[in-house]
Design a protein around this motif. Structure first.
Motif, PDB file in Angstrom:
ATOM      1  N   ALA A 132       1.086  -1.229  -0.152  1.00 35.06           N
ATOM      2  CA  ALA A 132      -0.228   0.037   0.019  1.00 35.06           C
ATOM      3  C   ALA A 132       0.913   1.237  -0.159  1.00 35.06           C
ATOM      4  O   ALA A 132       1.714   1.554   0.958  1.00 35.06           O
ATOM      5  CB  ALA A 132      -1.250  -0.056   1.579  1.00 35.06           C
ATOM      6  N   GLY A 133       0.636   2.587  -0.535  1.00 35.16           N
ATOM      7  CA  GLY A 133       1.487   3.542  -1.067  1.00 35.16           C
ATOM      8  C   GLY A 133       2.362   3.790  -1.701  1.00 35.16           C
ATOM      9  O   GLY A 133       2.939   5.003  -2.082  1.00 35.16           O
ATOM     10  N   VAL A 134       2.581   2.697  -2.601  1.00 30.22           N
ATOM     11  CA  VAL A 134       3.516   2.457  -3.627  1.00 30.22           C
ATOM     12  C   VAL A 134       3.205   1.693  -4.915  1.00 30.22           C
ATOM     13  O   VAL A 134       4.315   1.503  -6.358  1.00 30.22           O
ATOM     14  CB  VAL A 134       5.224   1.891  -3.261  1.00 30.22           C
ATOM     15  N   GLU A 135       2.021   2.333  -4.968  1.00 35.26           N
ATOM     16  CA  GLU A 135       1.009   1.610  -6.109  1.00 35.26           C
ATOM     17  C   GLU A 135       1.214   2.672  -7.382  1.00 35.26           C
ATOM     18  O   GLU A 135       1.923   1.726  -8.213  1.00 35.26           O
ATOM     19  CB  GLU A 135      -0.465   1.714  -6.697  1.00 35.26           C
ATOM     20  N   HIS A 136       1.692   3.555  -7.275  1.00 37.60           N
ATOM     21  CA  HIS A 136       1.953   4.604  -8.537  1.00 37.60           C
ATOM     22  C   HIS A 136       3.967   4.037  -8.687  1.00 37.60           C
ATOM     23  O   HIS A 136       4.106   4.258 -10.380  1.00 37.60           O
ATOM     24  CB  HIS A 136       2.317   5.727  -7.579  1.00 37.60           C
TER      25      HIS A 136
END
Length: 138
Positions: free
Chosen positions: A117-121
């Motif tokens: 979570a939080g690094v999908e980009h």
């Protein structure tokens, strides 16, 4: 390295046209589409008699395990002890699906091992997506 997670779970259609109480649902998470999860319903559980898949935000599923979440076509909320309701809103009507919360948590935990979570980009292929979008425009 695993890039796709699929998990079969049992779900219960709360308001279904056919007399089908419990159905197998396939949950899918793909690193290539890091913000989304997909739920696939088998043909016998649908009005059209064909498999139907819904894609929606992984974040929505996670939030819906602890509180009501979503205002559009897909809404997720806790239901009693140990269950989660997922509502699918379409022009044809609303499908209400009751699932075991633990099955959904297990699926989400597995998806977070693929893309935290939080690094999908960091997993988005923007160049490829733009090329696909522009393909027929010239």
């Amino acid at each position: 390295m695993i890039t796709v997670i699929e998990q079969a779970v049992q779900a219960r259609l709360v308001a279904s046209a056919p007399k089908l109480e419990s159905i197998p649902v396939t949950l899918c998470y793909d690193q290539a589409d890091p913000f989304a999860v997909r739920m696939a319903f088998p043909a016998p559980a649908t009005l059209e008699g064909v498999e139907v898949s819904w894609s929606f935000a992984r974040e929505l599923l996670e939030a819906g395990l602890v509180r009501a979440a979503g205002h559009g076509d897909v809404r997720v909320r806790p239901y009693g002890a140990g269950h989660t309701v997922v509502e699918f809103h379409a022009p044809e009507g609303v499908a209400i699906v009751l699932m075991e919360s633990e099955d959904l948590r297990r699926f989400l935990d597995r998806s977070f091992t693929v893309v935290p979570a939080g690094v999908e980009h960091l997993y988005l292929d923007v160049d490829h997506s733009l090329a696909e979008l522009m393909r027929g425009s010239c």
